[in-house]
Design an enzyme around this catalytic site. Structure first.
Site, PDB file in Angstrom:
ATOM      1  N   THR A 136     -37.547  45.160 -29.986  1.00  0.00           N
ATOM      2  CA  THR A 136     -38.458  45.158 -31.454  1.00  0.00           C
ATOM      3  C   THR A 136     -38.607  44.112 -31.389  1.00  0.00           C
ATOM      4  OG1 THR A 136     -36.406  45.840 -32.564  1.00  0.00           O
ATOM      5  CG2 THR A 136     -38.421  48.054 -31.601  1.00  0.00           C
ATOM      6  N   ASP A 137     -38.213  42.902 -31.543  1.00  0.00           N
ATOM      7  CA  ASP A 137     -37.963  41.718 -31.995  1.00  0.00           C
ATOM      8  C   ASP A 137     -39.261  41.036 -31.551  1.00  0.00           C
ATOM      9  OD1 ASP A 137     -35.690  41.738 -33.374  1.00  0.00           O
ATOM     10  OD2 ASP A 137     -34.065  40.405 -31.840  1.00  0.00           O
ATOM     11  N   SER A 154     -35.284  41.150 -26.273  1.00  0.00           N
ATOM     12  CA  SER A 154     -37.087  40.507 -26.302  1.00  0.00           C
ATOM     13  C   SER A 154     -36.441  39.153 -27.072  1.00  0.00           C
ATOM     14  CB  SER A 154     -37.437  41.372 -26.906  1.00  0.00           C
ATOM     15  OG  SER A 154     -37.903  41.520 -28.638  1.00  0.00           O
ATOM     16  N   THR A 170     -33.187  47.188 -27.408  1.00  0.00           N
ATOM     17  CA  THR A 170     -32.371  47.377 -27.553  1.00  0.00           C
ATOM     18  C   THR A 170     -32.264  48.995 -27.788  1.00  0.00           C
ATOM     19  OG1 THR A 170     -31.891  46.572 -30.069  1.00  0.00           O
ATOM     20  CG2 THR A 170     -31.465  48.605 -30.467  1.00  0.00           C
TER      21      THR A 170
HETATM   22  C1  SIN Z   1     -34.462  43.303 -29.180  1.00  0.00           C
HETATM   23  O1  SIN Z   1     -35.627  42.983 -29.749  1.00  0.00           O
HETATM   24  O2  SIN Z   1     -34.424  42.416 -28.171  1.00  0.00           O
HETATM   25  C2  SIN Z   1     -33.643  42.997 -30.035  1.00  0.00           C
HETATM   26  C3  SIN Z   1     -33.740  44.479 -31.122  1.00  0.00           C
HETATM   27  C4  SIN Z   1     -34.104  45.685 -30.850  1.00  0.00           C
HETATM   28  O3  SIN Z   1     -34.470  45.684 -29.823  1.00  0.00           O
HETATM   29  O4  SIN Z   1     -34.328  46.177 -31.891  1.00  0.00           O
END
Ligand code: SIN
Length: 319
Positions: free
Chosen positions: A87-88, A53, A11
């Protein structure tokens, strides 16, 4: 100082399509452009991956580990590494690094809950905080770290605990291992500073006053007429209403007046706000900031320190 900044998508690197849905496409240079960086740190931008991710595999992470180890081993070397990703699976990358990476420099992972390109994005501040941690040599001893929302979390305990809020990361049962405030890295280590000493008696009267909106300083004035020192539990980062500030500044000329925060957590600021009653004006006028110490404990510290005959600056050294 030299920090490698490795972009991997997520993100934080998101751009919206015509329907308003985000997918990662921004690279390291673009991410760095939006962050406020200090000129003393040379940041080397590296594009490694560009993916959400959820698509990053453990093998991808091992590839990043090899990259980090070789950056750390190759001249001119680096003092720290920041990896920006989705963050995932951030906590999984962090823990795989903890299990496998032999580099001895700080390795810091960060991301964003809101894309860098939207108002209110947490990405630029997370990048700046992560770079600050990556330049902190003591941070290396804590293993790979996750820096989100100015909190520093150890890879072993951290997890994504909320699917949408900016404050999405926590270390349940353990808490963060430090924070970044005013651009400074503060690690909670075992360094509690050691004992001040044991006085033979505690004869000094120290009063604790909690500041509330509209406080006009009358209670401080009354306490100042008989006490040997005051601890002020200020609002927010160590702030008091203007009328109370006038009284406290006057009292600080003749007795130790210690500035804590009435907030349950977080340090007293030292150089963020200016104006009557703001922390930097109060400190310039002689009030002593306590860092992270809670007001009740600051009162005991002042009583013990005065009992030992220490100067106020020795009891509360500026940290
Ligand atoms: C991801 O993990 O690629 C999407 C969610 C994020 O980055 O917060």
């Amino acid at each position: 100082m030299r920090v490698a900044f490795i972009a991997c998508g997520g993100t934080i690197a998101g751009h919206a399509d015509a329907t308003g849905r985000f997918s990662p496409s921004g690279g390291a240079a673009e991410l760095l452009q939006r962050a406020t960086l200090t000129p003393e740190v040379e940041v080397v931008a590296i594009d490694a991956l560009s993916m959400p991710s959820r698509a990053m595999s453990p093998a991808d992470v091992l590839g990043l580990v090899v990259m980090v180890e070789s950056l750390a081993a190759t001249a001119p070397g680096i003092d720290g590494v920041v990896i920006a990703q989705g963050t995932d699976s951030l906590e999984e990358t962090a823990y795989l690094f903890a299990l496998t990476c032999a580099a001895t420099v700080p390795v810091v992972l960060t991301g964003a809950m809101r894309p860098n390109v939207v108002p209110g994005s947490d990405g630029p501040a997370n990048i700046a905080a992560a770079i600050a941690v990556a330049t902190c040599a003591e941070a290396a001893a804590l293993g790979p770290l996750v820096v989100m929302g100015d909190e520093i979390h150890a890879a072993r305990w951290v997890g994504k605990v909320h699917s949408t809020r900016p404050a999405a990361f926590a270390s349940p049962g353990f808490g963060p291992v430090g924070i970044v405030s005013e651009g400074r890295v503060r690690l909670w280590g075992p360094s509690w500073g050691g004992p001040l000493g044991r006085p033979s008696a505690l004869p000094h009267r120290v009063e604790l006053l909690v500041m509330g909106s509209g406080d006009d300083g009358r209670l401080a004035e009354a306490a100042g007429s008989y006490a040997d020192g005051l601890v002020i539990a200020g609002m927010g980062g160590g702030h008091v209403p203007p009328a109370a500030a006038t009284v406290l500044v006057e009292l600080a000329r003749r007795m130790p007046v210690v500035l804590a925060s009435r907030c349950t957590a977080g340090p007293v600021l030292t150089s963020t706000y200016r104006g009557i009653g703001a922390e930097s004006d109060l400190i310039a006028a002689g009030l002593l900031p306590v860092g992270n110490l809670q007001p009740l404990k600051a009162r005991l510290r002042l009583m013990v320190g005065l009992g030992l005959g220490l100067a106020p600056g020795e009891i509360f050294p500026v940290d």
